[in-house]
Design a protein around this motif. Structure first.
Motif, PDB file in Angstrom:
ATOM      1  N   LEU A   2     -72.745   8.180  -3.368  1.00 15.49           N
ATOM      2  CA  LEU A   2     -73.638   7.982  -4.504  1.00 15.49           C
ATOM      3  C   LEU A   2     -74.017   9.316  -5.102  1.00 15.49           C
ATOM      4  O   LEU A   2     -74.274  10.273  -4.387  1.00 15.49           O
ATOM      5  N   LEU A   3     -74.030   9.365  -6.413  1.00 12.83           N
ATOM      6  CA  LEU A   3     -74.477  10.565  -7.110  1.00 12.83           C
ATOM      7  C   LEU A   3     -75.873  10.309  -7.649  1.00 12.83           C
ATOM      8  O   LEU A   3     -76.118   9.295  -8.281  1.00 12.83           O
ATOM      9  N   SER A   4     -76.768  11.221  -7.411  1.00 15.67           N
ATOM     10  CA  SER A   4     -78.125  11.072  -7.919  1.00 15.67           C
ATOM     11  C   SER A   4     -78.147  11.365  -9.410  1.00 15.67           C
ATOM     12  O   SER A   4     -77.488  12.279  -9.887  1.00 15.67           O
ATOM     13  N   THR A   5     -78.910  10.585 -10.138  1.00 14.22           N
ATOM     14  CA  THR A   5     -79.059  10.838 -11.577  1.00 14.22           C
ATOM     15  C   THR A   5     -80.185  11.823 -11.830  1.00 14.22           C
ATOM     16  O   THR A   5     -80.441  12.186 -12.964  1.00 14.22           O
ATOM     17  N   ASP A   6     -80.850  12.277 -10.761  1.00 16.89           N
ATOM     18  CA  ASP A   6     -81.951  13.221 -10.896  1.00 16.89           C
ATOM     19  C   ASP A   6     -81.497  14.674 -10.789  1.00 16.89           C
ATOM     20  O   ASP A   6     -82.316  15.575 -10.739  1.00 16.89           O
ATOM     21  N   ILE A   7     -80.200  14.907 -10.733  1.00 11.51           N
ATOM     22  CA  ILE A   7     -79.674  16.267 -10.609  1.00 11.51           C
ATOM     23  C   ILE A   7     -79.783  16.952 -11.966  1.00 11.51           C
ATOM     24  O   ILE A   7     -79.302  16.414 -12.967  1.00 11.51           O
ATOM     25  N   PRO A   8     -80.412  18.117 -12.012  1.00 10.71           N
ATOM     26  CA  PRO A   8     -80.452  18.837 -13.293  1.00 10.71           C
ATOM     27  C   PRO A   8     -79.025  19.106 -13.781  1.00 10.71           C
ATOM     28  O   PRO A   8     -78.130  19.341 -12.971  1.00 10.71           O
ATOM     29  N   GLN A   9     -78.816  19.057 -15.079  1.00 12.06           N
ATOM     30  CA  GLN A   9     -77.458  19.236 -15.603  1.00 12.06           C
ATOM     31  C   GLN A   9     -76.858  20.573 -15.209  1.00 12.06           C
ATOM     32  O   GLN A   9     -75.652  20.680 -15.059  1.00 12.06           O
ATOM     33  N   THR A  10     -77.678  21.593 -15.034  1.00  7.80           N
ATOM     34  CA  THR A  10     -77.123  22.893 -14.654  1.00  7.80           C
ATOM     35  C   THR A  10     -76.470  22.833 -13.284  1.00  7.80           C
ATOM     36  O   THR A  10     -75.571  23.604 -12.990  1.00  7.80           O
ATOM     37  N   ASP A  11     -76.920  21.920 -12.428  1.00 13.53           N
ATOM     38  CA  ASP A  11     -76.328  21.773 -11.105  1.00 13.53           C
ATOM     39  C   ASP A  11     -75.240  20.704 -11.075  1.00 13.53           C
ATOM     40  O   ASP A  11     -74.478  20.630 -10.115  1.00 13.53           O
ATOM     41  N   LEU A  12     -75.169  19.894 -12.083  1.00 14.33           N
ATOM     42  CA  LEU A  12     -74.241  18.770 -12.085  1.00 14.33           C
ATOM     43  C   LEU A  12     -72.791  19.229 -12.029  1.00 14.33           C
ATOM     44  O   LEU A  12     -72.000  18.717 -11.235  1.00 14.33           O
ATOM     45  N   ARG A  13     -72.421  20.213 -12.831  1.00 12.91           N
ATOM     46  CA  ARG A  13     -71.032  20.698 -12.826  1.00 12.91           C
ATOM     47  C   ARG A  13     -70.664  21.238 -11.446  1.00 12.91           C
ATOM     48  O   ARG A  13     -69.600  20.914 -10.910  1.00 12.91           O
ATOM     49  N   ALA A  14     -71.535  22.035 -10.863  1.00 12.01           N
ATOM     50  CA  ALA A  14     -71.254  22.602  -9.540  1.00 12.01           C
ATOM     51  C   ALA A  14     -71.120  21.500  -8.498  1.00 12.01           C
ATOM     52  O   ALA A  14     -70.235  21.552  -7.637  1.00 12.01           O
ATOM     53  N   ASN A  15     -71.976  20.505  -8.579  1.00 10.11           N
ATOM     54  CA  ASN A  15     -71.902  19.399  -7.623  1.00 10.11           C
ATOM     55  C   ASN A  15     -70.616  18.605  -7.797  1.00 10.11           C
ATOM     56  O   ASN A  15     -69.970  18.240  -6.811  1.00 10.11           O
ATOM     57  N   LEU A  16     -70.245  18.320  -9.033  1.00  6.55           N
ATOM     58  CA  LEU A  16     -69.003  17.574  -9.274  1.00  6.55           C
ATOM     59  C   LEU A  16     -67.790  18.390  -8.827  1.00  6.55           C
ATOM     60  O   LEU A  16     -66.835  17.834  -8.269  1.00  6.55           O
ATOM     61  N   ALA A  18     -67.743  20.565  -6.416  1.00  3.18           N
ATOM     62  CA  ALA A  18     -67.736  20.536  -4.952  1.00  3.18           C
ATOM     63  C   ALA A  18     -67.165  19.209  -4.457  1.00  3.18           C
ATOM     64  O   ALA A  18     -66.384  19.182  -3.488  1.00  3.18           O
ATOM     65  N   ILE A  19     -67.542  18.125  -5.103  1.00  2.00           N
ATOM     66  CA  ILE A  19     -66.994  16.814  -4.740  1.00  2.00           C
ATOM     67  C   ILE A  19     -65.491  16.789  -4.984  1.00  2.00           C
ATOM     68  O   ILE A  19     -64.721  16.293  -4.162  1.00  2.00           O
ATOM     69  N   LEU A  20     -65.070  17.344  -6.105  1.00  2.00           N
ATOM     70  CA  LEU A  20     -63.652  17.392  -6.439  1.00  2.00           C
ATOM     71  C   LEU A  20     -62.875  18.170  -5.377  1.00  2.00           C
ATOM     72  O   LEU A  20     -61.815  17.728  -4.925  1.00  2.00           O
ATOM     73  N   ALA A  21     -63.390  19.302  -4.956  1.00  2.00           N
ATOM     74  CA  ALA A  21     -62.722  20.108  -3.927  1.00  2.00           C
ATOM     75  C   ALA A  21     -62.629  19.333  -2.617  1.00  2.00           C
ATOM     76  O   ALA A  21     -61.592  19.355  -1.940  1.00  2.00           O
ATOM     77  N   SER A  22     -63.690  18.623  -2.276  1.00  2.34           N
ATOM     78  CA  SER A  22     -63.698  17.827  -1.054  1.00  2.34           C
ATOM     79  C   SER A  22     -62.673  16.699  -1.128  1.00  2.34           C
ATOM     80  O   SER A  22     -61.953  16.428  -0.158  1.00  2.34           O
ATOM     81  N   MET A  23     -62.597  16.050  -2.289  1.00  4.29           N
ATOM     82  CA  MET A  23     -61.634  14.955  -2.463  1.00  4.29           C
ATOM     83  C   MET A  23     -60.198  15.488  -2.402  1.00  4.29           C
ATOM     84  O   MET A  23     -59.319  14.836  -1.833  1.00  4.29           O
ATOM     85  N   ASN A  24     -59.950  16.649  -2.978  1.00  2.36           N
ATOM     86  CA  ASN A  24     -58.611  17.249  -2.916  1.00  2.36           C
ATOM     87  C   ASN A  24     -58.239  17.575  -1.476  1.00  2.36           C
ATOM     88  O   ASN A  24     -57.094  17.361  -1.061  1.00  2.36           O
TER      89      ASN A  24
END
Length: 57
Positions: A2-16, A18-24
């Motif tokens: 689950l992705l929280s919708t409370d993540i500030p947008q400045t952190d959203l790219r970094a979080n996505l 990180a998820i992408l790297a983990s999925m790869n």
């Protein structure tokens, strides 16, 4: 996952990213073709979400 919708947008790219790297990394460990297809679809969706973020997000 689950992705929280409370993540500030400045952190959203970094979080996505990180998820992408983990999925790869997970993709590299899978041998089941059906599981690889599911992970590949998730990777594509996450990459599209990153691409759609506004500059600076």
């Amino acid at each position: 996952m689950l992705l929280s919708t409370d993540i500030p947008q400045t952190d959203l790219r970094a979080n996505l990213e990180a998820i992408l790297a983990s999925m790869n990394a997970e993709m590299n460990s899978l041998s089941d073709l059906a599981a690889r297809r599911v992970v590949a679809e998730c990777i594509e969706t996450i990459q599209d979400a990153i691409d759609d973020l506004p500059a600076g997000a």
